[in-house]
Write an enzyme that holds these catalytic residues in place. Sequence first.
Site: not given
Ligand code: AHR
Length: 530
Positions: A60, A207-208, A275, A334, A383
């Site tokens: 990103e 995205n999101e 995450y 992600e 990432q």
């Molecule tokens: O990876 C960091 C951020 O986490 C990304 O930009 C977003 O899609 C997610 O919330």
Amino acid sequence: MNRHQWICMILVLMGACVWMGPARADTTITPDADETSQILIHVDQGRHRIAPEIYGHFAEHLGRCVYEGFWVGPDSDIPNVRGIRTDVVEALRKMKVPVLRWPGGCFADEYHWKEGVGPPEKRGKMINTHWGRVIDNHAFGTHEFLDLCEMLGSEAYIAGNVGSGTVEEMQDWVEYMTSDKDSDMANWRRANGRDKPWKVRYFGVGNENWGCGGNMTPEYYADLYRRFQTYVRDYSGNRIVKVACGPNGGNDLGWTEVIMQKAGRFANAIGQHYYVRGSGGWGNGQKGSATEFDEKEWAVLMKNSLNMDEAIKKTLGVMDRFDPRHRVALYVDEWGTWWNEEPGTQGGFLYQQNTLRDAVSAAIFLNIFNQHAERVKMCNIAQINNVLQAMILTRGKDMIVTPTYHVFEMFNVHHGATLLPADVTCPAYNGAGQDLPMLVTSASRDAQGVIHVTVTNMNPNKDAKFVCALAGKMPSSVSGRVLTDKAMNAHNTFDAPNAVKPVPLKGLSIDGNSIQGTIPSKSVVVITVK
Ligand code: AHR
């Protein structure tokens, strides 16, 4: 026959006779912490290919991921090819990057691609409002990204802008990249130096969009998705896989339900994000340190990483109701650990160190993804450089690889291989108030018939003796590699870049149709059986 051989023979016979379940691992936890773990691999039963894209990555425009991590510019003293640094590309080629997602993340829904093509001095400047409000001068745009993909040997996965972009803009982007016709967009690409269209395999429509990508309701996004994706066309033999925004974490089943019901038939995949951290909150400064932690924090991360399995099952459960024939794939586009930024990091740059704890967590995730190979067809760790759970850390002209890099390199033997069902019986590890299986594993058979078993031992205090029986194979040779250290927080630094790296695993032996050995505490292992 000794006791182990009897147990293995019985397990093999039971497995060969009665195993009817899905092609994934079944794990049983034993109460005796010192008991030898039993692994039974059904070599003759594999049905599903492990998509190489499960080992995908994400870059990103965030902090120093793209700028510095890849892009140094053609005039830099750092060795580069057309502005892209050579050391990073070489390291990543060795690890293997099957697919790379770009330009975000949250950045994707404020990125207007036309600003980022053409002569560099004429490109626009934008404020990266999500990530530190720094100026992005668009030095790295579509041409540079697709050039990078060609250098890495990766498929391109572009995330398009739904949150603040237009349908026309998205349509033009796809035509610009992939059409060989005599059209305005294709001719503009030619004028900008690229005659031949690129192949772009994957395209994300937003995205999101439940959050940074427009704070939409699922109903609103589903309608927008239907509209935007209509204009994501296939040109000149390029076939695009269309990805709809999926749920946030493991419990957002309402989002998945609406998307699948209203828009599922227009999507090839949906992308879930997942995450993990320790026991802290998600707020700034609450996520805990990447390098300073105790065993409880270690154990909470292990538990949270294992929960990925449940999260996938729940999402697939909803998808199955609308797509019983499994046409739509699940991507986890992600995922990874998210810690406090390293002290001294510019705010919003998400730079974190990466220890053995991150490596064991990554191995848990990857083994789980393999186990779901039937429907999980792509995953992108967040990432690739200098941001979150990175493979590569750079400092000026220096570059190091992280323990997580080594896990991806060790596991690359699974790319494209056939998943083999595996049943595991192992002791519990209880460091977070809950019995967790000490071992997490997956196995595959490659095109040459070689078997690879990846195992992680999440217990930071106890080695795991194991016997691994192979139903349908008499092994003639076995070897292994292990990534471990004495310290839970072992990591590589610019002063000690090779503090954590894989070494040969000693002590493996063959006995009839089984392999025996020891998986050290807090380690990641890959075993090769011929
Ligand atoms: O990876 C960091 C951020 O986490 C990304 O930009 C977003 O899609 C997610 O919330």
